[in-house]
Design a protein around this motif. Structure first.
Motif, PDB file in Angstrom:
ATOM      1  N   HIS A   1       0.507  -0.749  -0.437  1.00  0.00           N
ATOM      2  CA  HIS A   1      -0.634   0.142   0.142  1.00  0.00           C
ATOM      3  C   HIS A   1       0.258   1.378  -0.431  1.00  0.00           C
ATOM      4  N   PRO A   2       0.553   2.132  -0.561  1.00  0.00           N
ATOM      5  CA  PRO A   2       1.369   3.239  -0.573  1.00  0.00           C
ATOM      6  C   PRO A   2       1.964   3.878   0.854  1.00  0.00           C
ATOM      7  N   LEU A   3       0.383   4.510   1.896  1.00  0.00           N
ATOM      8  CA  LEU A   3       1.402   4.688   2.969  1.00  0.00           C
ATOM      9  C   LEU A   3       1.873   4.163   3.055  1.00  0.00           C
ATOM     10  N   VAL A   4       1.291   2.692   3.395  1.00  0.00           N
ATOM     11  CA  VAL A   4       2.320   2.129   4.438  1.00  0.00           C
ATOM     12  C   VAL A   4       4.055   2.482   3.823  1.00  0.00           C
ATOM     13  N   ARG A   5       4.369   2.296   2.468  1.00  0.00           N
ATOM     14  CA  ARG A   5       5.392   1.849   2.087  1.00  0.00           C
ATOM     15  C   ARG A   5       6.194   3.024   2.241  1.00  0.00           C
ATOM     16  N   HIS A   6       5.872   4.325   2.651  1.00  0.00           N
ATOM     17  CA  HIS A   6       6.019   5.601   2.786  1.00  0.00           C
ATOM     18  C   HIS A   6       6.728   5.582   4.138  1.00  0.00           C
ATOM     19  N   GLY A   7       5.426   4.819   5.387  1.00  0.00           N
ATOM     20  CA  GLY A   7       6.456   4.301   6.154  1.00  0.00           C
ATOM     21  C   GLY A   7       7.237   3.585   6.647  1.00  0.00           C
ATOM     22  N   LEU A   8       7.597   2.564   5.632  1.00  0.00           N
ATOM     23  CA  LEU A   8       8.600   1.766   6.153  1.00  0.00           C
ATOM     24  C   LEU A   8       9.443   2.334   5.309  1.00  0.00           C
ATOM     25  N   ASP A   9       9.656   3.029   4.121  1.00  0.00           N
ATOM     26  CA  ASP A   9      11.044   3.858   3.739  1.00  0.00           C
ATOM     27  C   ASP A   9      11.004   4.847   4.781  1.00  0.00           C
ATOM     28  N   ALA A  10      10.340   5.247   5.374  1.00  0.00           N
ATOM     29  CA  ALA A  10      10.864   6.526   6.257  1.00  0.00           C
ATOM     30  C   ALA A  10      11.293   5.992   7.612  1.00  0.00           C
ATOM     31  N   LEU A  11      11.047   4.694   8.052  1.00  0.00           N
ATOM     32  CA  LEU A  11      11.378   3.718   9.015  1.00  0.00           C
ATOM     33  C   LEU A  11      13.015   3.412   9.155  1.00  0.00           C
ATOM     34  N   ASP A  12      13.124   2.979   7.816  1.00  0.00           N
ATOM     35  CA  ASP A  12      14.129   2.716   6.931  1.00  0.00           C
ATOM     36  C   ASP A  12      15.393   4.084   6.337  1.00  0.00           C
ATOM     37  N   GLU A  13      15.167   4.842   6.062  1.00  0.00           N
ATOM     38  CA  GLU A  13      15.866   5.646   6.723  1.00  0.00           C
ATOM     39  C   GLU A  13      16.654   6.404   7.630  1.00  0.00           C
ATOM     40  N   VAL A  14      16.006   6.301   8.780  1.00  0.00           N
ATOM     41  CA  VAL A  14      16.022   6.469  10.067  1.00  0.00           C
ATOM     42  C   VAL A  14      16.976   5.886  10.973  1.00  0.00           C
ATOM     43  N   ILE A  15      16.822   4.318  10.216  1.00  0.00           N
ATOM     44  CA  ILE A  15      17.803   3.375  10.903  1.00  0.00           C
ATOM     45  C   ILE A  15      19.066   3.400  10.235  1.00  0.00           C
ATOM     46  N   ALA A  16      19.397   3.714   9.211  1.00  0.00           N
ATOM     47  CA  ALA A  16      20.361   4.009   7.939  1.00  0.00           C
ATOM     48  C   ALA A  16      21.349   5.526   8.178  1.00  0.00           C
ATOM     49  N   THR A  17      20.912   6.740   8.557  1.00  0.00           N
ATOM     50  CA  THR A  17      21.048   7.371   9.083  1.00  0.00           C
ATOM     51  C   THR A  17      21.616   7.480  10.544  1.00  0.00           C
ATOM     52  N   HIS A  18      21.283   6.409  11.564  1.00  0.00           N
ATOM     53  CA  HIS A  18      21.858   6.377  12.954  1.00  0.00           C
ATOM     54  C   HIS A  18      23.086   5.683  12.485  1.00  0.00           C
ATOM     55  N   PRO A  19      24.103   6.492  13.961  1.00  0.00           N
ATOM     56  CA  PRO A  19      25.566   6.548  13.362  1.00  0.00           C
ATOM     57  C   PRO A  19      25.443   4.890  14.134  1.00  0.00           C
ATOM     58  N   SER A  20      24.732   4.380  14.910  1.00  0.00           N
ATOM     59  CA  SER A  20      25.608   3.026  15.290  1.00  0.00           C
ATOM     60  C   SER A  20      24.093   2.094  15.284  1.00  0.00           C
ATOM     61  N   LEU A  21      23.204   1.874  14.569  1.00  0.00           N
ATOM     62  CA  LEU A  21      22.887   0.837  14.207  1.00  0.00           C
ATOM     63  C   LEU A  21      22.330   0.283  12.717  1.00  0.00           C
ATOM     64  N   THR A  22      22.139  -0.862  12.306  1.00  0.00           N
ATOM     65  CA  THR A  22      22.496  -1.551  11.269  1.00  0.00           C
ATOM     66  C   THR A  22      21.024  -2.386  11.592  1.00  0.00           C
ATOM     67  N   MET A  23      20.744  -1.896  10.149  1.00  0.00           N
ATOM     68  CA  MET A  23      19.588  -2.602   9.131  1.00  0.00           C
ATOM     69  C   MET A  23      18.906  -4.242   9.828  1.00  0.00           C
ATOM     70  N   ALA A  24      18.597  -5.039   9.772  1.00  0.00           N
ATOM     71  CA  ALA A  24      18.299  -6.197   9.902  1.00  0.00           C
ATOM     72  C   ALA A  24      18.436  -6.775   8.147  1.00  0.00           C
ATOM     73  N   VAL A  25      19.499  -8.377   8.054  1.00  0.00           N
ATOM     74  CA  VAL A  25      18.330  -8.723   6.823  1.00  0.00           C
ATOM     75  C   VAL A  25      17.819  -9.744   6.335  1.00  0.00           C
ATOM     76  N   PRO A  26      17.037  -9.515   6.142  1.00  0.00           N
ATOM     77  CA  PRO A  26      15.554 -10.515   5.799  1.00  0.00           C
ATOM     78  C   PRO A  26      16.291 -12.454   6.171  1.00  0.00           C
ATOM     79  N   ALA A  27      15.738 -12.762   6.255  1.00  0.00           N
ATOM     80  CA  ALA A  27      16.357 -14.679   6.022  1.00  0.00           C
ATOM     81  C   ALA A  27      16.081 -15.085   4.413  1.00  0.00           C
ATOM     82  N   ALA A  28      16.941 -16.056   3.980  1.00  0.00           N
ATOM     83  CA  ALA A  28      17.091 -16.080   2.882  1.00  0.00           C
ATOM     84  C   ALA A  28      16.114 -17.611   2.794  1.00  0.00           C
ATOM     85  N   GLY A  29      14.955 -17.202   1.746  1.00  0.00           N
ATOM     86  CA  GLY A  29      14.194 -18.205   1.227  1.00  0.00           C
ATOM     87  C   GLY A  29      12.761 -17.428   1.777  1.00  0.00           C
TER      88      GLY A  29
END
Length: 313
Positions: free
Chosen positions: A285-313
Protein backbone atom coordinates in the motif's frame (compact mmCIF):
# COMPACT_ATOMS: atom_id res chain seq x y z
CA UNK A 1 -28.88 16.89 -5.64
CA UNK A 2 -27.24 19.21 -8.16
CA UNK A 3 -25.24 17.85 -11.09
CA UNK A 4 -22.01 19.89 -11.02
CA UNK A 5 -21.56 19.37 -14.75
CA UNK A 6 -24.73 21.40 -15.33
CA UNK A 7 -23.33 24.19 -13.17
CA UNK A 8 -20.30 24.19 -15.45
CA UNK A 9 -22.58 24.51 -18.47
CA UNK A 10 -24.40 27.46 -16.88
CA UNK A 11 -21.06 29.08 -16.08
CA UNK A 12 -19.91 28.60 -19.68
CA UNK A 13 -23.06 30.28 -21.04
CA UNK A 14 -22.48 33.20 -18.70
CA UNK A 15 -18.82 33.41 -19.71
CA UNK A 16 -19.29 33.11 -23.50
CA UNK A 17 -22.60 34.97 -23.82
CA UNK A 18 -24.52 32.56 -26.05
CA UNK A 19 -25.55 28.93 -26.06
CA UNK A 20 -23.71 28.35 -29.34
CA UNK A 21 -20.43 29.80 -28.06
CA UNK A 22 -20.72 27.85 -24.81
CA UNK A 23 -21.39 24.65 -26.77
CA UNK A 24 -18.25 25.19 -28.85
CA UNK A 25 -16.14 25.76 -25.73
CA UNK A 26 -17.54 22.67 -24.04
CA UNK A 27 -17.36 20.47 -27.18
CA UNK A 28 -21.13 19.93 -27.03
CA UNK A 29 -23.99 20.64 -29.40
CA UNK A 30 -26.18 23.69 -28.75
CA UNK A 31 -29.15 21.40 -28.17
CA UNK A 32 -27.15 19.50 -25.48
CA UNK A 33 -26.33 22.79 -23.73
CA UNK A 34 -29.98 23.86 -23.84
CA UNK A 35 -31.01 20.47 -22.45
CA UNK A 36 -28.53 20.79 -19.54
CA UNK A 37 -29.87 24.25 -18.71
CA UNK A 38 -33.46 23.00 -18.67
CA UNK A 39 -32.54 20.05 -16.43
CA UNK A 40 -30.67 22.33 -14.02
CA UNK A 41 -33.67 24.67 -13.86
CA UNK A 42 -35.86 21.68 -12.95
CA UNK A 43 -33.43 20.61 -10.21
CA UNK A 44 -33.31 24.12 -8.74
CA UNK A 45 -37.00 24.90 -9.35
CA UNK A 46 -36.19 28.34 -10.78
CA UNK A 47 -36.06 29.90 -14.25
CA UNK A 48 -32.47 30.30 -15.40
CA UNK A 49 -32.83 31.81 -18.89
CA UNK A 50 -35.34 34.02 -20.64
CA UNK A 51 -35.73 35.18 -24.25
CA UNK A 52 -33.88 38.32 -25.41
CA UNK A 53 -34.33 39.14 -29.08
CA UNK A 54 -33.13 36.17 -31.08
CA UNK A 55 -31.13 34.82 -28.15
CA UNK A 56 -31.44 34.39 -24.39
CA UNK A 57 -30.23 36.06 -21.28
CA UNK A 58 -29.61 34.74 -17.79
CA UNK A 59 -32.11 35.56 -15.08
CA UNK A 60 -31.29 37.02 -11.69
CA UNK A 61 -31.71 33.54 -10.24
CA UNK A 62 -29.09 32.25 -12.69
CA UNK A 63 -26.60 34.89 -11.57
CA UNK A 64 -27.26 33.91 -7.95
CA UNK A 65 -26.66 30.25 -8.82
CA UNK A 66 -23.44 31.13 -10.66
CA UNK A 67 -22.11 33.13 -7.71
CA UNK A 68 -22.63 30.28 -5.27
CA UNK A 69 -21.82 27.68 -7.91
CA UNK A 70 -18.31 29.10 -8.30
CA UNK A 71 -17.65 28.21 -4.67
CA UNK A 72 -19.13 24.74 -5.11
CA UNK A 73 -17.03 24.06 -8.21
CA UNK A 74 -13.89 25.35 -6.50
CA UNK A 75 -14.48 23.12 -3.49
CA UNK A 76 -15.08 20.16 -5.77
CA UNK A 77 -11.78 20.84 -7.54
CA UNK A 78 -10.10 20.79 -4.13
CA UNK A 79 -11.84 17.51 -3.31
CA UNK A 80 -10.72 15.96 -6.61
CA UNK A 81 -7.15 17.07 -5.96
CA UNK A 82 -7.27 15.55 -2.47
CA UNK A 83 -8.71 12.31 -3.84
CA UNK A 84 -6.02 12.11 -6.50
CA UNK A 85 -3.35 12.65 -3.82
CA UNK A 86 -4.97 9.88 -1.79
CA UNK A 87 -5.03 7.53 -4.76
CA UNK A 88 -1.36 8.22 -5.48
CA UNK A 89 -0.37 7.63 -1.87
CA UNK A 90 0.46 11.26 -1.08
CA UNK A 91 -2.46 11.84 1.29
CA UNK A 92 -4.48 9.92 3.84
CA UNK A 93 -4.09 8.54 7.35
CA UNK A 94 -1.19 6.27 8.30
CA UNK A 95 -1.26 4.71 11.78
CA UNK A 96 1.97 3.39 13.30
CA UNK A 97 2.31 1.65 16.65
CA UNK A 98 5.28 0.31 18.57
CA UNK A 99 6.82 -0.40 21.93
CA UNK A 100 8.07 2.65 23.91
CA UNK A 101 11.75 2.75 22.91
CA UNK A 102 10.83 2.11 19.26
CA UNK A 103 8.48 5.11 19.40
CA UNK A 104 11.24 7.30 20.81
CA UNK A 105 14.11 6.09 18.66
CA UNK A 106 12.49 5.10 15.36
CA UNK A 107 8.84 6.03 14.95
CA UNK A 108 9.07 9.65 16.16
CA UNK A 109 11.92 10.63 13.78
CA UNK A 110 10.28 8.65 10.95
CA UNK A 111 7.03 10.56 11.54
CA UNK A 112 8.93 13.86 11.37
CA UNK A 113 10.40 12.78 8.02
CA UNK A 114 6.95 11.87 6.70
CA UNK A 115 5.47 15.22 7.76
CA UNK A 116 8.27 17.03 5.92
CA UNK A 117 8.15 15.00 2.70
CA UNK A 118 4.43 14.25 2.51
CA UNK A 119 2.63 17.26 4.03
CA UNK A 120 -0.79 15.91 3.01
CA UNK A 121 -0.18 12.65 4.89
CA UNK A 122 -1.53 12.41 8.44
CA UNK A 123 0.45 10.08 10.73
CA UNK A 124 -1.00 8.85 14.03
CA UNK A 125 1.38 7.15 16.49
CA UNK A 126 0.29 4.79 19.29
CA UNK A 127 2.60 3.41 21.96
CA UNK A 128 1.85 -0.20 22.83
CA UNK A 129 3.31 -3.48 24.00
CA UNK A 130 3.76 -6.41 21.63
CA UNK A 131 0.45 -8.23 22.14
CA UNK A 132 -1.51 -4.99 21.81
CA UNK A 133 0.35 -4.18 18.60
CA UNK A 134 -1.04 -7.25 16.84
CA UNK A 135 -4.52 -6.48 18.16
CA UNK A 136 -4.23 -2.96 16.71
CA UNK A 137 -3.24 -4.39 13.33
CA UNK A 138 -6.13 -6.83 13.28
CA UNK A 139 -8.66 -4.17 14.26
CA UNK A 140 -7.22 -1.85 11.55
CA UNK A 141 -6.37 0.71 14.25
CA UNK A 142 -2.74 0.45 13.11
CA UNK A 143 -1.22 -0.04 9.65
CA UNK A 144 2.39 -0.66 10.76
CA UNK A 145 3.61 -2.16 14.02
CA UNK A 146 7.26 -1.96 15.10
CA UNK A 147 7.79 -4.78 17.59
CA UNK A 148 10.47 -6.95 19.19
CA UNK A 149 9.78 -10.71 19.01
CA UNK A 150 8.80 -12.38 22.25
CA UNK A 151 7.12 -15.59 23.36
CA UNK A 152 3.76 -13.96 22.51
CA UNK A 153 4.75 -13.33 18.89
CA UNK A 154 2.67 -15.03 16.16
CA UNK A 155 4.50 -17.69 14.16
CA UNK A 156 6.28 -16.21 11.09
CA UNK A 157 3.92 -18.23 8.88
CA UNK A 158 0.79 -16.75 10.49
CA UNK A 159 -1.29 -15.86 7.42
CA UNK A 160 -2.80 -12.79 9.10
CA UNK A 161 0.48 -10.87 9.31
CA UNK A 162 3.45 -9.96 7.16
CA UNK A 163 6.52 -9.80 9.44
CA UNK A 164 9.89 -8.58 8.13
CA UNK A 165 13.20 -7.90 9.94
CA UNK A 166 13.76 -4.18 10.37
CA UNK A 167 16.72 -3.76 12.70
CA UNK A 168 19.29 -5.59 14.81
CA UNK A 169 19.37 -3.37 17.90
CA UNK A 170 22.43 -3.88 20.13
CA UNK A 171 21.97 -4.02 23.89
CA UNK A 172 24.72 -2.13 25.69
CA UNK A 173 25.96 -2.55 29.22
CA UNK A 174 25.27 0.49 31.39
CA UNK A 175 27.31 1.03 34.54
CA UNK A 176 27.66 3.91 37.01
CA UNK A 177 30.11 6.67 36.08
CA UNK A 178 33.34 5.87 37.87
CA UNK A 179 32.73 2.11 37.73
CA UNK A 180 35.87 0.10 36.77
CA UNK A 181 34.17 -0.98 33.53
CA UNK A 182 33.06 2.53 32.56
CA UNK A 183 36.25 3.38 30.63
CA UNK A 184 36.49 0.14 28.69
CA UNK A 185 36.07 0.14 24.91
CA UNK A 186 34.00 -3.04 25.20
CA UNK A 187 33.29 -5.59 27.91
CA UNK A 188 32.63 -9.35 27.65
CA UNK A 189 29.29 -10.05 29.32
CA UNK A 190 30.93 -12.79 31.42
CA UNK A 191 32.90 -10.11 33.32
CA UNK A 192 29.66 -8.82 34.87
CA UNK A 193 28.87 -12.11 36.65
CA UNK A 194 29.63 -10.73 40.14
CA UNK A 195 27.74 -7.45 39.69
CA UNK A 196 24.36 -6.50 41.11
CA UNK A 197 21.74 -6.03 38.40
CA UNK A 198 18.70 -3.81 37.88
CA UNK A 199 16.02 -5.65 35.88
CA UNK A 200 12.26 -5.63 35.32
CA UNK A 201 10.13 -8.08 37.26
CA UNK A 202 9.70 -11.46 35.54
CA UNK A 203 6.58 -11.39 33.38
CA UNK A 204 6.32 -7.59 33.34
CA UNK A 205 7.97 -7.40 29.91
CA UNK A 206 10.20 -9.52 27.69
CA UNK A 207 13.46 -7.76 28.68
CA UNK A 208 13.90 -9.80 31.87
CA UNK A 209 13.84 -13.11 29.98
CA UNK A 210 16.12 -11.72 27.28
CA UNK A 211 18.78 -10.73 29.84
CA UNK A 212 18.51 -14.09 31.62
CA UNK A 213 19.11 -15.92 28.32
CA UNK A 214 22.13 -13.82 27.38
CA UNK A 215 23.68 -14.17 30.84
CA UNK A 216 23.06 -17.91 30.80
CA UNK A 217 24.90 -18.21 27.49
CA UNK A 218 27.75 -16.20 29.07
CA UNK A 219 27.87 -18.75 31.90
CA UNK A 220 26.12 -17.14 34.85
CA UNK A 221 22.79 -16.16 36.39
CA UNK A 222 22.57 -12.45 37.26
CA UNK A 223 22.08 -11.36 40.86
CA UNK A 224 19.13 -8.95 40.76
CA UNK A 225 19.33 -6.30 43.46
CA UNK A 226 16.48 -4.07 42.26
CA UNK A 227 13.41 -4.53 40.11
CA UNK A 228 12.31 -1.74 37.78
CA UNK A 229 10.86 -1.66 34.27
CA UNK A 230 10.92 1.88 32.85
CA UNK A 231 14.18 2.74 31.11
CA UNK A 232 14.55 6.12 32.81
CA UNK A 233 14.15 4.40 36.16
CA UNK A 234 16.75 1.78 35.18
CA UNK A 235 19.33 4.42 34.17
CA UNK A 236 18.58 6.44 37.32
CA UNK A 237 19.19 3.41 39.53
CA UNK A 238 22.40 2.58 37.68
CA UNK A 239 23.54 6.22 37.79
CA UNK A 240 23.21 6.17 41.57
CA UNK A 241 25.50 3.16 41.80
CA UNK A 242 22.78 0.63 42.65
CA UNK A 243 23.62 -1.91 39.96
CA UNK A 244 24.20 -2.45 36.24
CA UNK A 245 21.88 -3.42 33.42
CA UNK A 246 21.54 -4.00 29.68
CA UNK A 247 20.15 -1.01 27.81
CA UNK A 248 18.80 -0.75 24.23
CA UNK A 249 20.86 1.27 21.77
CA UNK A 250 17.75 3.18 20.64
CA UNK A 251 17.00 4.44 24.15
CA UNK A 252 18.73 7.61 25.30
CA UNK A 253 20.20 7.89 28.80
CA UNK A 254 19.02 11.20 30.34
CA UNK A 255 22.00 13.59 30.67
CA UNK A 256 21.33 14.03 34.39
CA UNK A 257 21.81 10.30 35.04
CA UNK A 258 25.43 9.44 35.81
CA UNK A 259 25.28 6.19 33.88
CA UNK A 260 27.75 5.18 31.18
CA UNK A 261 27.00 3.07 28.11
CA UNK A 262 29.64 0.41 27.32
CA UNK A 263 29.42 -1.86 24.23
CA UNK A 264 29.56 -5.57 24.95
CA UNK A 265 32.21 -7.90 23.54
CA UNK A 266 31.70 -9.25 20.05
CA UNK A 267 32.25 -12.89 21.02
CA UNK A 268 28.64 -12.97 22.22
CA UNK A 269 26.41 -10.72 20.08
CA UNK A 270 23.85 -9.23 22.45
CA UNK A 271 21.02 -7.64 20.49
CA UNK A 272 17.32 -7.89 19.81
CA UNK A 273 15.77 -8.19 16.39
CA UNK A 274 13.11 -5.59 15.64
CA UNK A 275 10.41 -6.40 13.10
CA UNK A 276 8.03 -4.35 11.01
CA UNK A 277 4.61 -6.00 11.00
CA UNK A 278 1.66 -5.23 8.73
CA UNK A 279 -1.54 -7.00 7.79
CA UNK A 280 -0.98 -9.64 5.12
CA UNK A 281 -1.10 -7.96 1.72
CA UNK A 282 -0.68 -4.46 3.16
CA UNK A 283 3.05 -3.92 2.62
CA UNK A 284 2.59 -2.65 -0.96
CA UNK A 285 0.00 0.00 0.00
CA UNK A 286 1.48 3.42 -0.94
CA UNK A 287 0.96 4.93 2.53
CA UNK A 288 2.45 1.89 4.27
CA UNK A 289 5.36 1.98 1.84
CA UNK A 290 6.05 5.61 2.74
CA UNK A 291 6.08 4.68 6.43
CA UNK A 292 8.41 1.72 5.99
CA UNK A 293 10.77 3.76 3.81
CA UNK A 294 10.94 6.45 6.49
CA UNK A 295 11.77 3.86 9.16
CA UNK A 296 14.51 2.43 6.95
CA UNK A 297 16.00 5.88 6.44
CA UNK A 298 16.08 6.60 10.18
CA UNK A 299 17.94 3.32 10.75
CA UNK A 300 20.34 3.90 7.84
CA UNK A 301 21.31 7.35 9.09
CA UNK A 302 21.67 6.37 12.76
CA UNK A 303 25.37 6.37 13.72
CA UNK A 304 25.34 3.00 15.49
CA UNK A 305 22.48 0.91 14.15
CA UNK A 306 22.43 -1.84 11.52
CA UNK A 307 19.46 -2.80 9.40
CA UNK A 308 18.42 -6.42 9.73
CA UNK A 309 18.99 -8.74 6.80
CA UNK A 310 15.88 -10.74 5.86
CA UNK A 311 16.25 -14.47 6.25
CA UNK A 312 16.90 -16.42 3.06
CA UNK A 313 13.94 -18.09 1.42
Amino acid sequence: MIDLRRLQVLRAVHQHGTVTAAATALHLTPSAVSHQLRELAKELKVQLVEPQGRGIRLTGAAHLVIRHGEELLARWEEAESALEAYRSGEAGLLRICGYPSAVAGLIAPATALLRKRHPNLTVMVTECETAAGFDLLLSTDADIAVLAPSEDFPHPNDSRFDQEPLLEEPLDLIVPAGHPLATRVEVPLAETAREDWVLPLPGSCDHYQRVIVFCSVAGFTPTVAHWTKEWTAVSAMVGHGLGISLYPRLTEIPPSHRAVRVPLGRELPVSRRILSCVRQGGRAHPLVRHGLDALDEVIATHPSLTMAVPAAG
